[in-house]
Motif scaffolding. Structure first.
Motif, PDB file in Angstrom:
ATOM      1  N   TRP A   1     -56.777  25.853  48.881  1.00 16.82           N
ATOM      2  CA  TRP A   1     -55.814  26.658  48.127  1.00 16.82           C
ATOM      3  C   TRP A   1     -56.050  26.436  46.634  1.00 16.82           C
ATOM      4  O   TRP A   1     -56.407  25.336  46.213  1.00 16.82           O
ATOM      5  CB  TRP A   1     -54.378  26.257  48.465  1.00 16.82           C
ATOM      6  CG  TRP A   1     -53.950  26.506  49.877  1.00 16.82           C
ATOM      7  CD1 TRP A   1     -53.801  25.568  50.857  1.00 16.82           C
ATOM      8  CD2 TRP A   1     -53.583  27.759  50.447  1.00 16.82           C
ATOM      9  NE1 TRP A   1     -53.369  26.161  52.020  1.00 16.82           N
ATOM     10  CE2 TRP A   1     -53.225  27.517  51.799  1.00 16.82           C
ATOM     11  CE3 TRP A   1     -53.523  29.065  49.966  1.00 16.82           C
ATOM     12  CZ2 TRP A   1     -52.808  28.517  52.661  1.00 16.82           C
ATOM     13  CZ3 TRP A   1     -53.110  30.074  50.825  1.00 16.82           C
ATOM     14  CH2 TRP A   1     -52.753  29.807  52.142  1.00 16.82           C
TER      15      TRP A   1
ATOM     16  N   ALA B   1     -45.952  31.281  48.448  1.00 16.60           N
ATOM     17  CA  ALA B   1     -45.271  30.139  49.049  1.00 16.60           C
ATOM     18  C   ALA B   1     -43.830  30.524  49.357  1.00 16.60           C
ATOM     19  O   ALA B   1     -43.237  31.376  48.684  1.00 16.60           O
ATOM     20  CB  ALA B   1     -45.298  28.951  48.097  1.00 16.60           C
TER      21      ALA B   1
ATOM     22  N   TYR C   1     -54.146  27.358  42.764  1.00 15.09           N
ATOM     23  CA  TYR C   1     -53.048  27.925  41.981  1.00 15.09           C
ATOM     24  C   TYR C   1     -53.470  27.915  40.513  1.00 15.09           C
ATOM     25  O   TYR C   1     -53.953  26.897  40.007  1.00 15.09           O
ATOM     26  CB  TYR C   1     -51.764  27.107  42.166  1.00 15.09           C
ATOM     27  CG  TYR C   1     -50.634  27.572  41.278  1.00 15.09           C
ATOM     28  CD1 TYR C   1     -50.128  28.860  41.387  1.00 15.09           C
ATOM     29  CD2 TYR C   1     -50.077  26.721  40.318  1.00 15.09           C
ATOM     30  CE1 TYR C   1     -49.103  29.308  40.563  1.00 15.09           C
ATOM     31  CE2 TYR C   1     -49.045  27.159  39.496  1.00 15.09           C
ATOM     32  CZ  TYR C   1     -48.572  28.446  39.616  1.00 15.09           C
ATOM     33  OH  TYR C   1     -47.572  28.894  38.793  1.00 15.09           O
TER      34      TYR C   1
ATOM     35  N   LEU D   1     -47.100  27.037  52.436  1.00 16.20           N
ATOM     36  CA  LEU D   1     -48.074  28.120  52.515  1.00 16.20           C
ATOM     37  C   LEU D   1     -48.582  28.227  53.949  1.00 16.20           C
ATOM     38  O   LEU D   1     -48.831  27.217  54.604  1.00 16.20           O
ATOM     39  CB  LEU D   1     -49.258  27.835  51.593  1.00 16.20           C
ATOM     40  CG  LEU D   1     -48.945  27.744  50.097  1.00 16.20           C
ATOM     41  CD1 LEU D   1     -50.035  26.960  49.374  1.00 16.20           C
ATOM     42  CD2 LEU D   1     -48.816  29.147  49.510  1.00 16.20           C
TER      43      LEU D   1
END
Length: 253
Positions: free
Chosen positions: A232, A212, A234, A218
């Motif tokens: 996405w 990022a 994380y 992103l």
């Protein structure tokens, strides 16, 4: 039995999230009390956003003293440096002479108790009891709990639909809870995984990893080969919880 009969505020330092939760060894029997079998949040970290979150607890207390209420709490350094939060404890479930099992909760809310972002991370679990005639006993344990800031992800994959072999641009943003402002803010420089699930499949596969930018944004491109869903993911760290975005389906023609 089993209902929380008392709620108290544990005075002290800051905020918390948890990590390791196995059975803790019995605490020192100073004051004629010992605590054992302490568990918090089922062994998982406590992840808090900008609202209320409750973590289940359980423990065993052994004592011959007459008592008013026991509870477990979080602290750093010494048991006197406890985290501000509410605790709830059930009635005693007898497990032998002078032995009681309890269930309860640790309740956190940055909107109610000032919580600093720096308070995310590792905490120890303490246990205490107030005696009926005054005084009490407080023990520290070796059990570590992590209090983490919640994270969030968004996603957009375009164009939709797309011709096979053309380029798809996938964008998004990663943010995390700021306990001090009570809002979500950009989480800069995070390494986030772009994942794809083909149509008809039940699982995602990581396609690439993207950092990022300073605003948490992103952006990347991939070649359109088959219809499916993009997202996405994380994986978090010691102060921040993991998250995945919703999926964005792209039809490839």
């Amino acid at each position: 039995m089993g209902k929380r009969v008392r709620r108290v505020l544990v005075a002290g330092g800051a905020a918390a999230v948890f990590a390791a939760v196995a059975a803790a060894p019995a605490g020192a029997a100073e004051g004629g009390v010992s605590f054992s079998r302490i568990k918090v949040n089922g062994g998982k970290p406590i992840v808090m956003g900008v609202g209320a979150v409750s973590a289940p607890t359980s423990f065993r207390m052994t004592t011959t003293h007459k008592w008013k209420w026991p509870a477990v709490f979080l602290y750093r350094g010494s048991t006197g440096n406890a985290l501000w939060h509410a605790v709830g404890t059930s009635d005693c479930v007898p497990a032998g002479p002078g032995v009681c099992d309890f269930t309860g909760t640790m309740d956190f809310d940055p909107r109610v108790w000032d919580t600093l972002n720096s308070q995310a991370g590792a905490w120890k679990v303490g246990a205490q009891v107030v005696f009926s005639g005054g005084g009490g006993d407080t023990d520290g344990t070796d059990l570590t709990v992590y209090l983490k800031r919640n994270s969030r992800l968004t996603v957009n994959a375009a164009p939709e639909p797309v011709v096979k072999g053309r380029t798809i641009t996938v964008t998004g943003k990663v943010t995390r809870a700021n306990w001090e402002t009570k809002k979500y803010a950009a989480y800069a420089d995070r390494l986030v995984s772009l994942q794809f699930k083909p149509s008809g499949s039940s699982s995602y596969t990581t396609v690439k990893k993207v950092h990022a930018n300073s605003s948490g944004a992103l952006r990347t491109t991939v070649k359109a080969t088959k219809t499916g869903t993009w997202r996405w993911a994380y994986y978090g760290n010691t102060t921040t919880g993991p998250s995945t975005s919703p999926g964005d389906n792209v039809v490839v023609k």
